[in-house]
Design a protein around this motif. Structure first.
Motif, short mmCIF file in Angstrom:
data_model
loop_
_atom_site.label_atom_id
_atom_site.label_comp_id
_atom_site.label_asym_id
_atom_site.label_seq_id
_atom_site.Cartn_x
_atom_site.Cartn_y
_atom_site.Cartn_z
N ARG A 1 -24.06 -33.75 -2.23
CA ARG A 1 -24.99 -33.35 -1.12
C ARG A 1 -25.73 -34.44 -0.59
N PRO A 2 -26.81 -35.10 -1.20
CA PRO A 2 -27.78 -36.05 -0.80
C PRO A 2 -26.93 -37.02 0.05
N GLY A 3 -26.08 -37.71 -0.67
CA GLY A 3 -25.19 -38.65 -0.34
C GLY A 3 -24.64 -38.44 1.15
N ASN B 1 -27.67 -29.02 5.64
CA ASN B 1 -27.58 -28.66 4.18
C ASN B 1 -26.54 -27.68 4.30
N ILE C 1 -32.80 -33.95 12.58
CA ILE C 1 -32.82 -34.60 11.38
C ILE C 1 -34.03 -34.96 10.75
N ARG D 1 -32.64 -30.13 8.78
CA ARG D 1 -31.98 -30.51 7.48
C ARG D 1 -31.61 -29.46 6.71
N LEU E 1 -25.18 -35.83 2.98
CA LEU E 1 -26.05 -35.50 4.05
C LEU E 1 -26.49 -36.93 4.77
N VAL E 2 -26.62 -38.00 3.82
CA VAL E 2 -26.96 -39.24 4.74
C VAL E 2 -25.88 -39.73 5.41
N VAL E 3 -24.58 -39.73 4.91
CA VAL E 3 -23.60 -40.17 5.91
C VAL E 3 -23.35 -39.37 7.02
N TYR E 4 -23.46 -38.03 6.71
CA TYR E 4 -23.37 -37.10 7.90
C TYR E 4 -24.28 -37.23 8.96
N GLU E 5 -25.65 -37.63 8.73
CA GLU E 5 -26.78 -37.95 9.51
C GLU E 5 -26.29 -39.19 10.29
N ILE E 6 -25.89 -40.25 9.42
CA ILE E 6 -25.73 -41.63 10.18
C ILE E 6 -24.64 -41.59 10.97
#
Length: 130
Positions: free
Chosen positions: A58-60, A45, A35, A41, A62-67
């Protein structure tokens, strides 16, 4: 007085629980490295691009996926660590948590015989997968 000592077989289970906690912590560090690294990243992506996630989303996502990735390694690490300390401290809650974790792991392992049965040639043939 002196604290009670867990039975030897419980100590083995506690050590295995501690090993699982360390395993999940290693997974957590690897996830964080992906991450925090620009190339990592980009790889995440790319997964979203291949999943046809809209550019604006994608940005949102991606954040949910990372969390989600972080929590899927952090939560088991904490639970196994608490089970270790609870078992070694002969705490009732430690035993309950260790028992629940053992039940959860058995659900994963119990699937192995079913996978073997499903993978048999006659089973695959019955589903047209020869």
């Amino acid at each position: 007085g002196e604290r009670p000592q867990p039975p030897d077989h419980v100590k083995v289970i506690a050590v295995l629980s501690a090993a699982a906690a360390v395993l999940f912590l290693v997974l957590l560090v690897q996830t964080l490295a992906i991450i925090l690294n620009a190339h990592g990243r980009d790889s995440l992506n790319l997964i979203l691009v291949q999943a046809n996630v809209a550019v604006a989303d994608r940005p949102g996502v991606l954040v949910v996926y990372e969390i989600t990735l972080i929590l899927f390694s952090l939560i088991p690490a904490v639970l196994h660590g608490v089970a270790f300390y609870g078992l070694m401290g002969v705490r009732r809650a430690g035993w309950i948590l260790a028992f629940l974790l053992a039940c959860a792991w058995s659900l994963l392992l119990i699937g192995i015989p079913f996978a073997v049965l499903l993978y048999r040639r006659d089973t695959r043939a019955a589903f047209g997968l020869t």
